[in-house]
Design an enzyme around this catalytic site. Sequence first.
Site, PDB file in Angstrom:
ATOM      1  N   ASP A 154       0.982   5.517   0.456  1.00  0.00           N
ATOM      2  CA  ASP A 154       0.324   6.466   1.342  1.00  0.00           C
ATOM      3  C   ASP A 154      -0.238   7.646   0.556  1.00  0.00           C
ATOM      4  O   ASP A 154      -0.083   7.741  -0.663  1.00  0.00           O
ATOM      5  CB  ASP A 154       1.327   6.947   2.388  1.00  0.00           C
ATOM      6  CG  ASP A 154       0.691   7.143   3.752  1.00  0.00           C
ATOM      7  OD1 ASP A 154      -0.545   7.272   3.803  1.00  0.00           O
ATOM      8  OD2 ASP A 154       1.425   7.161   4.747  1.00  0.00           O
ATOM      9  N   ARG A 157       0.828  -1.202   0.000  1.00  0.00           N
ATOM     10  CA  ARG A 157       0.000   0.000   0.000  1.00  0.00           C
ATOM     11  C   ARG A 157       0.866   1.257   0.000  1.00  0.00           C
ATOM     12  O   ARG A 157       1.815   1.363   0.770  1.00  0.00           O
ATOM     13  CB  ARG A 157      -0.894   0.016   1.236  1.00  0.00           C
ATOM     14  CG  ARG A 157      -1.779  -1.198   1.343  1.00  0.00           C
ATOM     15  CD  ARG A 157      -2.572  -1.134   2.626  1.00  0.00           C
ATOM     16  NE  ARG A 157      -3.105  -2.445   2.948  1.00  0.00           N
ATOM     17  CZ  ARG A 157      -3.810  -2.699   4.039  1.00  0.00           C
ATOM     18  NH1 ARG A 157      -4.028  -1.740   4.918  1.00  0.00           N
ATOM     19  NH2 ARG A 157      -4.260  -3.904   4.279  1.00  0.00           N
ATOM     20  N   ARG A 188      10.272   8.351   3.126  1.00  0.00           N
ATOM     21  CA  ARG A 188      10.134   9.804   3.237  1.00  0.00           C
ATOM     22  C   ARG A 188      10.933  10.349   4.421  1.00  0.00           C
ATOM     23  O   ARG A 188      11.464  11.460   4.360  1.00  0.00           O
ATOM     24  CB  ARG A 188       8.657  10.164   3.350  1.00  0.00           C
ATOM     25  CG  ARG A 188       7.885   9.893   2.049  1.00  0.00           C
ATOM     26  CD  ARG A 188       6.386   9.971   2.256  1.00  0.00           C
ATOM     27  NE  ARG A 188       5.973  11.281   2.729  1.00  0.00           N
ATOM     28  CZ  ARG A 188       4.735  11.561   3.130  1.00  0.00           C
ATOM     29  NH1 ARG A 188       3.805  10.589   3.133  1.00  0.00           N
ATOM     30  NH2 ARG A 188       4.425  12.767   3.543  1.00  0.00           N
TER      31      ARG A 188
END
Length: 330
Positions: A65, A63, A210
């Site tokens: 974000d 998945r 990130r």
Amino acid sequence: MPLFEHLDDTSRLTGRLAIGVEYDGSAYCGWQRLKHAPSVQASLEAALGKVAATSVRVLCSGRTDTGVHATRQIAHFDAPVARTQKAWVFGTNANLPRDIAVHWLVPVADDFHARFKALARRYRYVILNQPSRPVLERANATWCREPLDAERMHIAAQALVGEHDFSSFRAAGCQSRTPRRHLHFITVNRYGPLVVIDVQANAFLHHMIRNIAGALVAVGKGEQGPDYMAQLLALRDRALANVTAPGCGLHFVDSLYDERFGLPREPLGPNLLAFLGEWTGERPLPDCPMVRYRRGQPVVEQEQEQDSGEDMNPSAVQHELPSPCQEARA
């Protein structure tokens, strides 16, 4: 797989099907279907459902974000009706919004699972490093106006390669059972005004890439030394690390599987980096427990215990978990 391949419009496909999906994540809460916000999964399932004239459940390799893009998201579904390859691809794309597209669809073995059979996931984080704000690239690159030293960033990033506790790069709300991950490689290169962080691992923690990108930018600006990443890794404390880099610069570019599944090969994205010419699967995978296990090779019990914490038994979970932290939510 060539760039242009004929889609069969005679044989009707049923059983388990794998698809390659590209999407611009700007307008979505991420991959996972949610009740309160638009998602890529919901849009894809709705489009497939119109082709099948019944509901379709899709499971993905990992998945992404909110705001994160994908150029090679792999997913699978069990076709409830028979349709040709051309009907599945063209029909689905005709019913998808313009920011999502299916690249290909192929039949796969019944034991294929987009999440539990993945050997590795790969991302590219794209930074536009120039004094003026981006225009054409504003939705798919992060802007940094201060000069970045890409070579310095690359040297610092090598401390992360291997299996480590990545607690310092883990979102506060991450619900993964373990902070340990095996990072296969990470490179930082400059291509004109573009600074690209290219990273592959068996899996990623929530916001892991990130957070790594945010710390590397501090190194590139000269605010931190080349040993900064090693220091953060040793601290195992997210509160002592840097800010999380924006989602718009992150691209999910590859998910790797054993060759026996026969998934199509294609150029790695995003198209901003097409000049690099690299296709999926060109870099060898490390010889590590999870890769050996998912290829059906012997793995000793001690190695399984030291693996990176991802569930090694695909029969243990038949559906995606509702947890906000999954492998590719980086």
